[in-house]
Design a protein around this motif. Sequence first.
Motif, PDB file in Angstrom:
ATOM      1  N   ALA A   1      31.392  36.940  43.705  1.00 27.55           N
ATOM      2  CA  ALA A   1      31.365  37.753  45.031  1.00 27.55           C
ATOM      3  C   ALA A   1      30.043  37.427  45.673  1.00 27.55           C
ATOM      4  N   ALA A   2      28.993  37.186  45.178  1.00 28.81           N
ATOM      5  CA  ALA A   2      27.744  37.024  45.807  1.00 28.81           C
ATOM      6  C   ALA A   2      27.876  35.643  46.389  1.00 28.81           C
ATOM      7  N   LEU A   3      28.206  34.714  45.636  1.00 29.58           N
ATOM      8  CA  LEU A   3      28.613  33.353  46.116  1.00 29.58           C
ATOM      9  C   LEU A   3      29.524  33.179  47.256  1.00 29.58           C
ATOM     10  N   ALA A   4      30.484  33.893  46.929  1.00 30.01           N
ATOM     11  CA  ALA A   4      31.439  33.821  48.286  1.00 30.01           C
ATOM     12  C   ALA A   4      30.975  34.132  49.527  1.00 30.01           C
ATOM     13  N   GLU A   5      30.097  35.316  49.386  1.00 29.96           N
ATOM     14  CA  GLU A   5      29.471  35.820  50.561  1.00 29.96           C
ATOM     15  C   GLU A   5      28.341  34.917  51.261  1.00 29.96           C
ATOM     16  N   VAL A   6      27.991  33.947  50.298  1.00 30.54           N
ATOM     17  CA  VAL A   6      26.607  32.878  50.949  1.00 30.54           C
ATOM     18  C   VAL A   6      27.550  31.797  51.354  1.00 30.54           C
ATOM     19  N   THR A   7      28.725  31.345  50.808  1.00 29.72           N
ATOM     20  CA  THR A   7      29.117  29.998  51.081  1.00 29.72           C
ATOM     21  C   THR A   7      30.256  30.228  52.082  1.00 29.72           C
ATOM     22  N   GLY A   8      30.917  31.485  52.200  1.00 33.82           N
ATOM     23  CA  GLY A   8      32.236  31.355  52.910  1.00 33.82           C
ATOM     24  C   GLY A   8      33.413  31.040  52.348  1.00 33.82           C
ATOM     25  N   ILE A   9      33.162  30.840  50.997  1.00 32.81           N
ATOM     26  CA  ILE A   9      34.605  30.467  50.375  1.00 32.81           C
ATOM     27  C   ILE A   9      34.907  31.641  49.506  1.00 32.81           C
ATOM     28  N   SER A  10      36.249  31.835  49.406  1.00 31.56           N
ATOM     29  CA  SER A  10      37.056  33.076  48.969  1.00 31.56           C
ATOM     30  C   SER A  10      36.622  33.149  47.381  1.00 31.56           C
ATOM     31  N   VAL A  11      36.601  34.166  46.904  1.00 29.47           N
ATOM     32  CA  VAL A  11      36.253  34.280  45.500  1.00 29.47           C
ATOM     33  C   VAL A  11      37.392  33.688  44.625  1.00 29.47           C
ATOM     34  N   SER A  12      38.630  33.637  45.188  1.00 29.24           N
ATOM     35  CA  SER A  12      39.805  33.266  44.233  1.00 29.24           C
ATOM     36  C   SER A  12      39.637  31.769  44.044  1.00 29.24           C
ATOM     37  N   THR A  13      39.292  31.024  45.513  1.00 35.10           N
ATOM     38  CA  THR A  13      38.862  29.584  45.703  1.00 35.10           C
ATOM     39  C   THR A  13      37.821  29.176  44.495  1.00 35.10           C
ATOM     40  N   LEU A  14      36.858  29.958  44.615  1.00 36.69           N
ATOM     41  CA  LEU A  14      35.624  29.826  43.761  1.00 36.69           C
ATOM     42  C   LEU A  14      36.020  29.709  42.259  1.00 36.69           C
ATOM     43  N   SER A  15      37.121  30.849  41.903  1.00 36.72           N
ATOM     44  CA  SER A  15      37.364  30.866  40.487  1.00 36.72           C
ATOM     45  C   SER A  15      38.303  29.766  40.059  1.00 36.72           C
ATOM     46  N   ARG A  16      39.095  29.495  41.171  1.00 33.49           N
ATOM     47  CA  ARG A  16      40.151  28.204  40.819  1.00 33.49           C
ATOM     48  C   ARG A  16      39.326  27.079  40.625  1.00 33.49           C
ATOM     49  N   LEU A  17      38.252  26.731  41.304  1.00 31.00           N
ATOM     50  CA  LEU A  17      37.421  25.800  41.260  1.00 31.00           C
ATOM     51  C   LEU A  17      36.741  25.500  39.852  1.00 31.00           C
ATOM     52  N   GLU A  18      36.137  26.662  39.604  1.00 32.85           N
ATOM     53  CA  GLU A  18      35.440  26.764  37.963  1.00 32.85           C
ATOM     54  C   GLU A  18      36.325  26.386  36.973  1.00 32.85           C
ATOM     55  N   SER A  19      37.495  27.016  37.194  1.00 32.81           N
ATOM     56  CA  SER A  19      38.578  26.855  36.001  1.00 32.81           C
ATOM     57  C   SER A  19      39.245  25.574  35.878  1.00 32.81           C
ATOM     58  N   GLY A  20      38.926  24.753  37.173  1.00 33.26           N
ATOM     59  CA  GLY A  20      39.710  23.456  37.107  1.00 33.26           C
ATOM     60  C   GLY A  20      41.167  23.572  37.655  1.00 33.26           C
ATOM     61  N   LYS A  21      41.528  24.702  38.401  1.00 34.19           N
ATOM     62  CA  LYS A  21      42.865  25.080  38.779  1.00 34.19           C
ATOM     63  C   LYS A  21      42.990  24.610  40.324  1.00 34.19           C
ATOM     64  N   ARG A  22      41.855  24.217  41.073  1.00 30.58           N
ATOM     65  CA  ARG A  22      41.489  23.776  42.237  1.00 30.58           C
ATOM     66  C   ARG A  22      40.850  22.320  42.170  1.00 30.58           C
ATOM     67  N   ARG A  23      41.314  21.492  43.057  1.00 26.17           N
ATOM     68  CA  ARG A  23      40.536  20.165  42.840  1.00 26.17           C
ATOM     69  C   ARG A  23      39.526  20.436  44.061  1.00 26.17           C
ATOM     70  N   PRO A  24      38.241  20.065  43.564  1.00 20.60           N
ATOM     71  CA  PRO A  24      37.085  20.027  44.359  1.00 20.60           C
ATOM     72  C   PRO A  24      37.204  18.840  45.657  1.00 20.60           C
ATOM     73  N   SER A  25      36.698  19.723  46.839  1.00 24.62           N
ATOM     74  CA  SER A  25      36.585  18.621  47.862  1.00 24.62           C
ATOM     75  C   SER A  25      35.446  18.672  48.631  1.00 24.62           C
ATOM     76  N   LEU A  26      35.130  17.750  49.431  1.00 25.37           N
ATOM     77  CA  LEU A  26      33.547  17.769  49.996  1.00 25.37           C
ATOM     78  C   LEU A  26      33.500  19.196  50.772  1.00 25.37           C
ATOM     79  N   GLU A  27      34.532  19.338  51.504  1.00 22.71           N
ATOM     80  CA  GLU A  27      34.496  20.501  52.324  1.00 22.71           C
ATOM     81  C   GLU A  27      34.126  21.954  51.319  1.00 22.71           C
ATOM     82  N   LEU A  28      34.515  21.949  50.300  1.00 23.22           N
ATOM     83  CA  LEU A  28      34.162  22.981  49.282  1.00 23.22           C
ATOM     84  C   LEU A  28      32.794  22.849  48.599  1.00 23.22           C
TER      85      LEU A  28
END
Length: 190
Positions: free
Chosen positions: A27-54
Amino acid sequence: MESTEDVLAGVGPRLRRLRQERNVTLAALAEVTGISVSTLSRLESGKRRPSLELLLPLAQAHQVPLDELVGAPNVGDPRIRPRPQRMNDMIVLPLTRRPGGVQAFKMIIPERSPDTEPRVHEGYEWLYVLNGRLRLHLAGRDLVLEPGEAAEFDTRLPHWFGGAGGAVEVLSLFGPQGERLHLRARPRQP
């Protein structure tokens, strides 16, 4: 040589480890980056492909080079090329590149009025005055540090600092709670 898929698969665990080493919530990281908690969670778990934008806002939030997030191989040049960053009224040069652990910064802090509210946060800080004089308010005490003097303190204590009589240059080592730094100093001559 690792395939692109292998490199991308390693990004999620690196992001999670970096965030956890710094004791930052999603939640704190989402607030600082503007990236949603769900997107951050999916990135960390490998369920979302990382992009330069993220990855760019994540590298900026964690204050690490983008290469570190993607696990790029070292290029063999150990020099640190700090880029000055403006943080409120201070100029801050990060001197370390590794995530977690003790972080080193050179700070140029202007003269300030102590009318701002003291801050508290997790961590432990060590300050060493290079040039100028540093005014430090720490848990109700008012101190002035001269060049060559150092202070260390638990940042859960209310604190505030600024230049005393002009700008001050300071080396700052900041670490997670419990990581104390020690400096042996000569006693002052009377």
